[in-house]
Design a protein around this motif. Structure first.
Motif, short mmCIF file in Angstrom:
data_model
loop_
_atom_site.label_atom_id
_atom_site.label_comp_id
_atom_site.label_asym_id
_atom_site.label_seq_id
_atom_site.Cartn_x
_atom_site.Cartn_y
_atom_site.Cartn_z
N PHE A 191 0.74 -1.39 0.08
CA PHE A 191 0.06 0.11 0.08
C PHE A 191 0.77 1.34 0.13
O PHE A 191 0.30 2.44 -0.10
N GLY A 192 2.13 1.29 0.24
CA GLY A 192 2.90 2.32 0.21
C GLY A 192 3.00 2.75 1.91
O GLY A 192 2.13 2.33 2.81
N TRP A 193 4.12 3.38 2.20
CA TRP A 193 4.37 3.81 3.64
C TRP A 193 3.30 4.72 4.21
O TRP A 193 2.67 4.38 5.35
N LYS A 194 2.61 5.70 3.39
CA LYS A 194 1.56 6.55 3.91
C LYS A 194 0.39 5.74 4.34
O LYS A 194 -0.41 5.77 5.22
N ASP A 195 -0.20 5.01 3.28
CA ASP A 195 -1.42 4.31 3.41
C ASP A 195 -1.12 3.22 4.54
O ASP A 195 -2.20 2.78 5.48
N ALA A 196 -0.08 2.64 4.57
CA ALA A 196 0.19 1.66 5.70
C ALA A 196 -0.05 2.28 7.12
O ALA A 196 -0.64 1.58 8.02
N TRP A 197 0.49 3.52 7.15
CA TRP A 197 0.34 4.32 8.71
C TRP A 197 -1.12 4.65 8.93
O TRP A 197 -1.78 4.60 9.88
N LEU A 198 -1.88 4.81 7.74
CA LEU A 198 -3.54 5.24 7.71
C LEU A 198 -4.29 3.98 8.43
O LEU A 198 -4.93 3.95 9.11
N ILE A 199 -3.88 2.83 7.58
CA ILE A 199 -4.42 1.67 8.04
C ILE A 199 -4.31 1.35 9.67
O ILE A 199 -5.20 0.99 10.34
N LEU A 200 -3.18 1.51 10.01
CA LEU A 200 -3.10 1.21 11.40
C LEU A 200 -3.36 2.30 12.16
O LEU A 200 -3.96 2.06 13.57
N ALA A 201 -3.60 3.49 11.97
CA ALA A 201 -4.36 4.51 12.56
C ALA A 201 -5.78 4.31 12.90
O ALA A 201 -6.40 4.53 13.58
N ALA A 202 -6.42 3.65 11.67
CA ALA A 202 -7.61 3.36 11.54
C ALA A 202 -8.09 2.23 12.65
O ALA A 202 -8.96 2.35 13.68
N VAL A 203 -7.11 1.24 12.68
CA VAL A 203 -7.37 -0.03 13.55
C VAL A 203 -7.12 0.66 15.05
O VAL A 203 -7.82 0.28 16.03
N GLY A 204 -6.05 1.28 15.41
CA GLY A 204 -5.75 1.66 16.70
C GLY A 204 -6.53 2.92 17.19
O GLY A 204 -6.79 2.93 18.45
#
Length: 443
Positions: A191-204
């Motif tokens: 997903f790329g580093w930016k979207d990876a962090w967005l996914i983690l943000a949504a979960v956490g």
């Protein structure tokens, strides 16, 4: 028995659970620690090279911002522990989880934030401020607050079987922490580093706060229960070989020699481990290893960590904790030697993996069992908060020392030998790090 408040038992009463709710607390607290991984160096390290490329920062500049942000976060952790003692786990954990989600959202947009800076901040100063704010918030919410209250919640639900119960948590934590770089690397590739962090943000930041609200609980006494459940009633009290006679305040604990030895050993582990993981790709590149090899070492280390954790968790309920400190010190020195000599002999890769596994396997056990056994649970938040402060401080200094070692000498050997000497000193000092409760039980 403490006064039972309606909020303590909302939306359901833990006492009506078909099993001792402390076991659910172990699962939930472990999940809380696992959710903190994006705020741990283990989680940040996978994004390091992406940030360097996106912001145009050097490794030393990024490490310096990481150090400053982490030191800032550490200065608030004793205060967080005191708030936990006062208000309980749910409000603090919810705020920490939501805060971490917001921070990850902020970090995912760091390259765009540059465009909103005034002209005089464009460049190195602006990049530093962006990453300083992001790292300070991420380390405070993730590595700091969420980890602190999740672990303390678990410790309060068990007393005589604390080591045994925390063993389950430590095993899962060892696996998830060591496997996180591989998972995060997959997210970045897909997903790329930016979207990876967005996914983690949504979960956490969105999903996990709901779990905290519905299922996290404070002391078992607030729900009319006792630590260890029926075990405390059915078994002879002599099973507890290390009863707490005196409850220590933070000031009392800091006046005890054992507090400093245990806290500094844990801080040194954080110093080495964050320095190593933050620069792991670069460390292996200096030895002519591939990036994939650098990332792949975490899984076998986690397997060894699990074996160590399973071996010593129940054992910790029956032996002096300073014996485990000896083993942790030896494992840490072994890991450091493996890193230093990685370029000389290829088989040192396995020494590095083994030493890291021993160190990681013992870290969670010592961190979980020491403070309530030595100093009681009345001021557990403040005492553990101060200990975690030193751990976070160690983790803040490690990356910059490792990075500067590379800048000054062209290798990481200088940082490695510094770690080795300090681990050796603390391992020797562990001989005098006795449980302070012993002198009161003799009276």
């Amino acid at each position: 028995m403490s006064k039972i408040t309606s909020f303590s038992n909302w939306p359901f009463h833990p006492g009506k659970s078909p099993f001792f709710y402390g076991w659910a607390i172990i699962v939930l607290g472990t999940l809380g620690i696992t959710m903190s991984i994006p705020g741990q160096t283990m989680g940040v390290s996978t994004f390091t090279d992406s940030l360097i490329e996106a912001l145009g920062m050097s490794r030393s500049e990024l490490s310096f911002a990481y150090m400053c942000g982490t030191i800032t976060s550490a200065s608030f952790l004793t205060w967080v522990g005191a708030q936990y003692d006062k208000y309980g786990v749910r409000p603090i954990a919810i705020l920490a989880s939501v805060g971490m989600g917001i921070t990850l959202l902020f970090l995912s947009q760091t390259d765009h934030i540059q465009g909103f800076l005034p002209d005089f901040l464009v460049g190195p100063v602006g990049n530093f401020l962006i990453m300083y704010i992001g790292f300070a918030a991420l380390r405070f919410t993730g590595q700091g607050a969420l980890t602190l209250v999740s672990r303390n919640m678990m410790m309060k639900w068990f007393e005589k079987r604390r080591g045994f119960a925390m063993g389950f948590s430590n095993v899962v934590t060892s696996l998830t922490f060591s496997s996180a770089p591989v998972l995060f690397e997959m997210l970045i590739l897909d997903f790329g580093w930016k979207d990876a962090w967005l996914i983690l943000a949504a979960v956490g930041g969105l999903g996990f706060p709901l779990i905290i609200l519905f299922f996290f609980r404070d002391n078992p006494e607030k729900s009319g229960l006792k630590p260890d459940g029926d075990y405390q009633v059915k078994k002879n009290s002599k099973v507890n070989k290390f009863p707490v006679v005196k409850s220590y305040t933070l000031k009392d604990a800091m006046g005890n020699f054992a507090f400093w030895v245990f806290a500094m050993m844990l801080a040194m582990q954080a110093f080495y481990w964050t320095g190593f993981t933050f620069n792991v790709v670069s460390i292996f590149e200096t030895g002519n290893y591939l990036r994939s090899t650098a990332i792949s070492i975490f899984l076998p280390s986690s397997i060894i960590a699990v074996i160590v954790t399973l071996s010593v968790s129940s054992l910790s309920d029956h032996i002096k904790l300073k014996y485990l400190l000896y083993i942790m010190g030896i494992g840490s020195m072994t890991a450091v030697l493996g890193m230093i000599l990685l370029n000389e002999w290829p088989w040192m890769l396995y020494v590095l993996i083994g030493g890291n596994g021993i160190m990681l396997g013992l870290y969670g056990v010592i961190l979980s069992v020491t403070w309530p056994r030595f100093y009681g649970t009345q001021h557990l938040g403040a005492i553990s908060g101060r200990a975690i402060t030193f751990v976070v401080l160690g983790s803040s200094i490690g990356p910059i020392i490792f990075s500067e070692s590379l800048s000054w000498t062209g290798s990481y050997d200088m940082a490695g030998w510094l770690c080795f000497v300090l681990f050796l000193f603390l391992t020797v000092a562990a001989y005098w790090a006795n449980n302070p409760q012993e002198k009161y039980r003799k009276v």
